[in-house]
Every structure is written in structure tokens, then in C-alpha cells.
Design an enzyme around this catalytic site. Sequence first.
Site, PDB file in Angstrom:
ATOM      1  N   HIS A 191      10.382 -17.048 -17.414  1.00 31.72           N
ATOM      2  CA  HIS A 191      10.236 -15.854 -18.246  1.00 31.72           C
ATOM      3  C   HIS A 191       9.745 -14.698 -17.384  1.00 31.72           C
ATOM      4  O   HIS A 191       9.054 -14.901 -16.391  1.00 31.72           O
ATOM      5  CB  HIS A 191       9.266 -16.113 -19.402  1.00 31.72           C
ATOM      6  CG  HIS A 191       9.382 -15.096 -20.496  1.00 31.72           C
ATOM      7  ND1 HIS A 191       8.744 -13.873 -20.427  1.00 31.72           N
ATOM      8  CD2 HIS A 191      10.064 -15.101 -21.674  1.00 31.72           C
ATOM      9  CE1 HIS A 191       9.035 -13.171 -21.518  1.00 31.72           C
ATOM     10  NE2 HIS A 191       9.832 -13.890 -22.290  1.00 31.72           N
ATOM     11  N   LYS A 217       4.701 -16.750 -32.645  1.00 31.94           N
ATOM     12  CA  LYS A 217       4.450 -17.089 -31.250  1.00 31.94           C
ATOM     13  C   LYS A 217       3.049 -17.657 -31.029  1.00 31.94           C
ATOM     14  O   LYS A 217       2.830 -18.404 -30.080  1.00 31.94           O
ATOM     15  CB  LYS A 217       4.665 -15.869 -30.364  1.00 31.94           C
ATOM     16  CG  LYS A 217       3.751 -14.689 -30.649  1.00 31.94           C
ATOM     17  CD  LYS A 217       3.934 -13.567 -29.630  1.00 31.94           C
ATOM     18  CE  LYS A 217       5.294 -12.942 -29.741  1.00 31.94           C
ATOM     19  NZ  LYS A 217       5.453 -11.808 -28.792  1.00 31.94           N
ATOM     20  N   LYS A 268      12.065 -23.153 -27.257  1.00 33.00           N
ATOM     21  CA  LYS A 268      11.259 -22.551 -26.184  1.00 33.00           C
ATOM     22  C   LYS A 268       9.849 -22.227 -26.657  1.00 33.00           C
ATOM     23  O   LYS A 268       9.651 -21.723 -27.759  1.00 33.00           O
ATOM     24  CB  LYS A 268      11.947 -21.273 -25.702  1.00 33.00           C
ATOM     25  CG  LYS A 268      11.145 -20.390 -24.765  1.00 33.00           C
ATOM     26  CD  LYS A 268      11.889 -19.102 -24.459  1.00 33.00           C
ATOM     27  CE  LYS A 268      11.022 -18.113 -23.707  1.00 33.00           C
ATOM     28  NZ  LYS A 268       9.911 -17.605 -24.535  1.00 33.00           N
ATOM     29  N   LYS A 318       8.600 -19.313 -33.495  1.00 36.30           N
ATOM     30  CA  LYS A 318       7.755 -18.273 -34.081  1.00 36.30           C
ATOM     31  C   LYS A 318       6.992 -18.856 -35.269  1.00 36.30           C
ATOM     32  O   LYS A 318       7.469 -19.784 -35.905  1.00 36.30           O
ATOM     33  CB  LYS A 318       8.612 -17.089 -34.544  1.00 36.30           C
ATOM     34  CG  LYS A 318       9.537 -16.512 -33.488  1.00 36.30           C
ATOM     35  CD  LYS A 318       8.791 -15.784 -32.399  1.00 36.30           C
ATOM     36  CE  LYS A 318       9.756 -15.188 -31.379  1.00 36.30           C
ATOM     37  NZ  LYS A 318       9.072 -14.463 -30.303  1.00 36.30           N
ATOM     38  N   THR A 329      13.314 -19.331 -29.565  1.00 39.71           N
ATOM     39  CA  THR A 329      11.881 -19.240 -29.297  1.00 39.71           C
ATOM     40  C   THR A 329      11.125 -19.465 -30.601  1.00 39.71           C
ATOM     41  O   THR A 329      11.378 -18.787 -31.598  1.00 39.71           O
ATOM     42  CB  THR A 329      11.524 -17.861 -28.722  1.00 39.71           C
ATOM     43  OG1 THR A 329      12.325 -17.613 -27.565  1.00 39.71           O
ATOM     44  CG2 THR A 329      10.053 -17.796 -28.353  1.00 39.71           C
ATOM     45  N   ASN A 354       0.801  -1.222   0.000  1.00 37.23           N
ATOM     46  CA  ASN A 354       0.000   0.000   0.000  1.00 37.23           C
ATOM     47  C   ASN A 354       0.834   1.272   0.000  1.00 37.23           C
ATOM     48  O   ASN A 354       0.362   2.332  -0.417  1.00 37.23           O
ATOM     49  CB  ASN A 354      -0.924   0.014   1.222  1.00 37.23           C
ATOM     50  CG  ASN A 354      -2.116  -0.901   1.036  1.00 37.23           C
ATOM     51  OD1 ASN A 354      -2.403  -1.344  -0.072  1.00 37.23           O
ATOM     52  ND2 ASN A 354      -2.812  -1.188   2.122  1.00 37.23           N
ATOM     53  N   HIS A 406      15.208 -14.621 -17.986  1.00 37.11           N
ATOM     54  CA  HIS A 406      15.448 -13.643 -19.047  1.00 37.11           C
ATOM     55  C   HIS A 406      15.933 -12.338 -18.422  1.00 37.11           C
ATOM     56  O   HIS A 406      15.348 -11.839 -17.462  1.00 37.11           O
ATOM     57  CB  HIS A 406      14.169 -13.406 -19.845  1.00 37.11           C
ATOM     58  CG  HIS A 406      13.788 -14.556 -20.708  1.00 37.11           C
ATOM     59  ND1 HIS A 406      13.778 -14.485 -22.084  1.00 37.11           N
ATOM     60  CD2 HIS A 406      13.421 -15.825 -20.401  1.00 37.11           C
ATOM     61  CE1 HIS A 406      13.405 -15.652 -22.589  1.00 37.11           C
ATOM     62  NE2 HIS A 406      13.188 -16.481 -21.577  1.00 37.11           N
TER      63      HIS A 406
END
EC number: 4.1.1.39
Length: 473
Positions: A287, A170, A194, A168, A166, A116, A320
Site C-alpha cells: 500500500h 476500516k 484486504k 470496512k 478492503t 538535504n 496501489h
Amino acid sequence: MASKTYQAGVKEYRQTYWQPDYVPLDTDILACFKITPQAGVDREEAAAAVAAESSTGTWTTVWTDLLTDMDYYKGRAYRIEDVPGDDACFYAFIAYPIDLFEEGSVVNVFTSLVGNVFGFKAIRALRLEDVRFPIAYVKTCGGPPSGIQVERDKMNKYGRPLLGCTIKPKLGLSAKNYGRAVYECLRGSLDFTKDDENINSQPFMRWRDRFEFVQEATLKAEAETGERKGHYLNVTAPTPEEMYKRAEFAKEIGAPIIMHDYLAGGLCANAGLANWCRNNGMLLHVHRAMHAVLDRNPHHGIHFRVLTKILRLSGGDHLHTGTVVGKLEGDRASTLGWIDLLRESFVPEDRSRGIFFDQDWGSMPGAFAVASGGIHVWHMPALVAIFGDDSVLQFGGGTLGHPWGNAAGAHANRVALEACVQARNEGRQIEKEGREILTAAAQHSPELKIAMETWKEIKFEFDTVDKLDIAHK
């Protein structure tokens, strides 16, 4: 405590929470905040207010203060420093007694330090710059499930950074086509492929189908290359129960590594999954999706070096970290700082890299730093120089965008990596001599030559938004 009397009303925070003569204890959790106070609020009062609202204080005096030892449990603002080049804000250093926090719970730490207090009206903006976790607290946390050395032993990979990709696009591929892309990349000499962080279990590709096709591709690539391979199967899910169901299936089919989005999925879920991985012999790739919402504003939020420390405590074998040279935010000095915080056993205070405190990790294992985001073969010399061996160089378009296909892109990356590692081991200045090193390697690799021609003009030359404050001088 018996001699204390209760006086109702409101008093200045500084009367209780500003202690410039306090000497922090070895067991204190220390925090550095960057505070931008509202007009008319002086520094001491603002720092004391943050100490109060992030520990034992509230807006008025309450009689139940007399039922405990407030002098022991309160946070203490003990030092104030100028922020270089920015007169509107200042650094406040606050010490918290370790007993304010549940053992091994980074969730509980964050509830206080970034709770807070960040909405407090007297503060215009607030940023948590760094936290010193005492060794007494570090030892209550699980940390990485395996760590760097254990992962190298499991994967039988030594003496160089690991290579990943990675897949693609994605989103949108079917499970079978996705598995085909994985196979081509792993056959082409990558160590890992990945799931993108966006991939969970969507209508176009349900998680179980993806896991099965990907593991088939991984085993086929291992058989053909004679190398250990892996694919980060993203088990991030709508509920913890579903997350563990997916993790169990990954283990059942023989996958060596799974993946979690630790901020979007939650720190509680991440700590639980890390414990599960430790107990089940699985590696955990983490990640940082959502991090820039928290860390990119230089005046408000949480610096990524804090998120790095929280991940190491919570548990993860990879994280990462940005690339310095790619498309994502991160200056070199800061990035080197949080890479060390992720991997080293002891990291000394170093303001030139944005590190405000000594950090002792004791015997807690380190984790691999993952460089990803807009990188290609021309970046390889800089990546090897910046990240060193204990890293994963995670290409995406820099593999899959090769004109000859995924396997050729993977092969180009592997040739470039091994050329840079060999040159470094020979004592060459690989960042300065990168062009010559890659050009020589390309004479024996048509795949690398084509990759170099394809991406020779691609650069991401945008200024960093979140710079080290020292750079503003």
C-alpha cells in the site's frame, strides 16, 4: 590529481556542476527535477546547485576535494528545458555516476536525490519528476518477490483482472466480526480481501486474533467455492522485528499473501520484507499510504512515477496506483504511464504520459497495479479498459455497501467483471458500450441490478491537482 591546487573560498556551482556538453553514460543514473529558483538565481546556477548538493558538493571549496577524483564522482547538470505553461520553473536533467550509490539500496539513492537538497535556500521549490535507473543498477535490486506470472500460477487465476475488497469499517471491528466480513466477500466470488492500511494491532483487534479469524474465513470460502482465495494480512508494525514476527505467523497458518505500507513503514523495511517473502514463497501486497504528502504538490516533492519505480526495485507484487475514475487523485495519461513502469519490461520515453526517460527493467518481474478508492460496478468497463488483465480491482464500499450484504456486493462485482472481460474479448468498445454490457448482464444477476441502481448517481467529478505539465499548454 597531483597537479591540482587548493583555493579556499566560495565559487559558483555552475563552474563545476553545469556541463551542457556532457553525454550521459549508459551506466549513469539520470534524474529530471522541476526547479523553481528564488528570485535572482538563474537557471544554470540553480540546476548546478541541485547537482552539487545531491552529489559531491557543499557550500564552499574544501581541501579534501583534492583527495579524490571529483570530476568522476560529481553529478552533472547537462540539460535545461522549459516547463509547458509555467515560466516560474524549469526542468533540469542531472546525471549521476553509478558508483555514487550502494548497490541494491533505494534508500541510499533517495538519501542523495531527495535529501538535504530539498531544503536548499536558493531553491524555492523542487520536485523529482523522473529517474532513469540503468540496467546495471536494476540488476542489483531484488524486485518483486514473485511477480505477475508466478502469482497467477500460485492462485490459479488467468485471463482477467483479479478482484478484491478492503474490509470496512476500516477501524473498530472485532477480530471475529472482521473474519465474518472476509468470509462473506470471498464466498461471494472475490479473489482477495484486504486489511485497510490503518489496521495494525489496535486494542479493538489485535493482530494475532485477526490473522486467525481471517485465515479460517479464507479456508472456509476456498472449500465452498473451489477457488484459491487470499487476504492481505497487514504486517506493518512499530519495529522490523515485530513485522517479521507477524509475517512468520502468517506463513505458519497458511496465508498466501501479506501486506506492507511501504512509505509509512519505510523503504528499508520494505526491501527486507520483500526478500523474506521471496525466500518464504509469500506474495507481498504493498500500500502507498503517505504518498500524497510527497507527490500531490505539482512543484515540490516526488512524483508518483518515481515512487512506482522505487517500489518495483525495492520489492512488491501489488502496488496501489489510483483509479482515474474513482475518488483519488490521478489523471489518465499519467496513471497509464506509471502502470506501465510497474508491469512492463521496457518503457520508452513518452512525454505525453510524463515519462522523461527510457526505462529498461531487464528480466525483473512486474507487479500488479491495484485500482482502489471510490469505485463501484458502474466503473467496471473503464477499469478493465484502463488497467487490463494484470491488475487488481480493489473495491471497498463498492462491495460492502450493497443493500443485500457483502456476498451480494462481491457477486455483483464478479458478474460485472466477467461481462466486461467477455465483451472486450469479443472486440466490443467496453468504455463506450459499458451501460449496455452491464444492463445485459444484470438481467441474469439481481445482485448486479441492485448494485447498479444503488450507485447510478455516484460520481467523483473533481479536477486533478497534479496534472501533466503538457496539459497546461
